[in-house]
Write a protein that holds these residues in place. Structure first.
Motif, mmCIF file in Angstrom:
data_model
loop_
_atom_site.group_PDB
_atom_site.id
_atom_site.type_symbol
_atom_site.label_atom_id
_atom_site.label_comp_id
_atom_site.label_asym_id
_atom_site.label_seq_id
_atom_site.Cartn_x
_atom_site.Cartn_y
_atom_site.Cartn_z
ATOM 1 N N UNK A 25 0.834 -1.195 0.000
ATOM 2 C CA UNK A 25 0.000 0.000 0.000
ATOM 3 C C UNK A 25 0.873 1.251 0.000
ATOM 4 N N UNK A 26 0.632 2.111 -0.979
ATOM 5 C CA UNK A 26 1.275 3.422 -1.049
ATOM 6 C C UNK A 26 0.164 4.452 -0.896
ATOM 7 N N UNK A 27 0.130 5.161 0.247
ATOM 8 C CA UNK A 27 -0.882 6.194 0.446
ATOM 9 C C UNK A 27 -0.231 7.561 0.324
ATOM 10 N N UNK A 28 -0.416 8.176 -0.835
ATOM 11 C CA UNK A 28 0.243 9.441 -1.131
ATOM 12 C C UNK A 28 -0.516 10.606 -0.516
ATOM 13 N N UNK A 29 0.236 11.602 -0.031
ATOM 14 C CA UNK A 29 -0.347 12.765 0.617
ATOM 15 C C UNK A 29 0.300 14.037 0.075
ATOM 16 N N UNK A 30 -0.463 15.105 0.060
ATOM 17 C CA UNK A 30 0.055 16.401 -0.354
ATOM 18 C C UNK A 30 1.012 16.906 0.722
ATOM 19 N N UNK A 31 2.272 17.213 0.379
ATOM 20 C CA UNK A 31 3.250 17.624 1.400
ATOM 21 C C UNK A 31 2.901 18.943 2.089
ATOM 22 N N UNK A 32 2.070 19.778 1.446
ATOM 23 C CA UNK A 32 1.715 21.069 2.047
ATOM 24 C C UNK A 32 0.560 20.926 3.029
ATOM 25 N N UNK A 33 -0.453 20.193 2.633
ATOM 26 C CA UNK A 33 -1.649 20.074 3.460
ATOM 27 C C UNK A 33 -1.702 18.775 4.246
ATOM 28 N N UNK A 34 -0.822 17.789 3.887
ATOM 29 C CA UNK A 34 -0.844 16.454 4.471
ATOM 30 C C UNK A 34 -2.143 15.715 4.178
ATOM 31 N N UNK A 35 -2.930 16.241 3.254
ATOM 32 C CA UNK A 35 -4.185 15.588 2.889
ATOM 33 C C UNK A 35 -3.914 14.421 1.950
ATOM 34 N N UNK A 36 -4.547 13.286 2.228
ATOM 35 C CA UNK A 36 -4.401 12.129 1.359
ATOM 36 C C UNK A 36 -5.013 12.432 0.000
ATOM 37 N N UNK A 37 -4.256 12.171 -1.051
ATOM 38 C CA UNK A 37 -4.740 12.474 -2.390
ATOM 39 C C UNK A 37 -4.840 11.242 -3.274
ATOM 40 N N UNK A 38 -4.145 10.157 -2.921
ATOM 41 C CA UNK A 38 -4.166 8.981 -3.789
ATOM 42 C C UNK A 38 -3.673 7.751 -3.042
ATOM 43 N N UNK A 39 -4.318 6.620 -3.296
ATOM 44 C CA UNK A 39 -3.896 5.341 -2.731
ATOM 45 C C UNK A 39 -3.600 4.381 -3.867
ATOM 46 N N UNK A 40 -2.474 3.697 -3.784
ATOM 47 C CA UNK A 40 -2.131 2.689 -4.771
ATOM 48 C C UNK A 40 -1.885 1.363 -4.058
ATOM 49 N N UNK A 41 -2.566 0.318 -4.512
ATOM 50 C CA UNK A 41 -2.418 -1.027 -3.978
ATOM 51 C C UNK A 41 -1.742 -1.890 -5.039
ATOM 52 N N UNK A 42 -0.682 -2.577 -4.646
ATOM 53 C CA UNK A 42 0.041 -3.433 -5.584
ATOM 54 C C UNK A 42 0.029 -4.862 -5.047
#
Length: 260
Positions: free
Chosen positions: A192-209
């Protein structure tokens, strides 16, 4: 001998911090490379039937500034390597009670794999999912997973829209149930890669491999925000509805956000 090695390790850390802020104390390595060392520590600790149930590593926005600075960096999506991998081990103690331990492993020049100290209170609750199943030995290594992720069209589209977003943590786990929107059967080992905006720390995208075949599924995280709408925006007809008849509910698209 063990005390001498520990002393040398501490002295090495001090020297790195004192003489070169650019020096890299820990060598980045692939996930599979540290498994044997982690299992050996578990066995030497007297734990019976140790099983690898989850793996975690640090991402670019983890917030652990001192640790990241000390070990020399975080997970690199270009190579699939990280200077630290945390192996979650489930085992039995001397009284046959189930215990779960986090073994953080780093690879030190001349010394090889060493256990990195982590807070005493750290436990399974510190990772996003409570692991249920063991991670199989044929799980794809971190470099292959990184290659699969970078080749995915959904990830490429996301990366073009959010080029600065980074993952806080990367975790390998087996979910006891099928995750919403992820058509991997329950029990499938997943990266699981849960990407977040570095400025707001808001989650913007999840990638499951898929950790076995490399299949990638990326999606925007589910939004928990409520949208308050005026009463006039909802139309139900006919009203009332007679038994045996049908009714139609019309909701304007304009009230939905991008995650609806």
């Amino acid at each position: 001998m063990k005390k001498i090695v520990q002393l040398f390790l501490v002295m090495s850390i001090i020297c790195v911090g004192a003489f070169s802020s650019q020096a890299q104390f820990a060598q980045p390595y692939l996930m599979n490379e540290g498994i044997a060392a982690a299992k050996k520590i578990a066995a030497d600790s007297g734990w019976k039937s140790p099983k690898l149930v989850s793996i975690v590593t640090l991402g670019d926005t983890t917030g652990l500034g001192q640790i990241v600075s000390l070990i020399g960096g975080v997970y690199d999506i270009k190579t699939g390597k990280s200077p630290i991998w945390i192996y979650v081990i489930s085992a039995l103690d001397k009284s046959d009670s189930v215990i779960t331990k986090l073994l953080a492993m780093i690879k030190v020049p001349f010394l090889g794999f060493q256990q990195f100290p982590i807070p005493d209170g750290a436990g399974p609750g510190d990772i996003p999912f409570v692991p249920q199943d063991t991670i199989p030995s044929n799980a794809l290594n971190s470099d292959i997973i990184a290659t699969k992720l970078k080749a995915d069209m959904g990830f490429k589209t996301y990366n073009a829209k959010y080029p600065t977003a980074k993952p806080p943590f990367i975790v390998v786990f087996s979910s006891p149930f099928e995750l919403p929107g992820v058509n991997f059967p329950a029990g499938t080992p997943i990266w699981l890669f849960n990407f977040a905006d570095p400025k707001t720390q808001e989650a913007v995208y999840d990638c499951y491999v898929n950790a076995i075949n490399g299949e990638v599924i990326c999606q925007a995280p589910l939004s928990m925000n409520e949208t308050i709408i005026a009463q006039d925006d909802l139309n139900v007809s006919p009203n009332p509805v007679l038994q045996g008849n049908s009714a139609q509910l019309t909701i304007p698209v304009s009230i939905f956000d991008q995650h609806a």
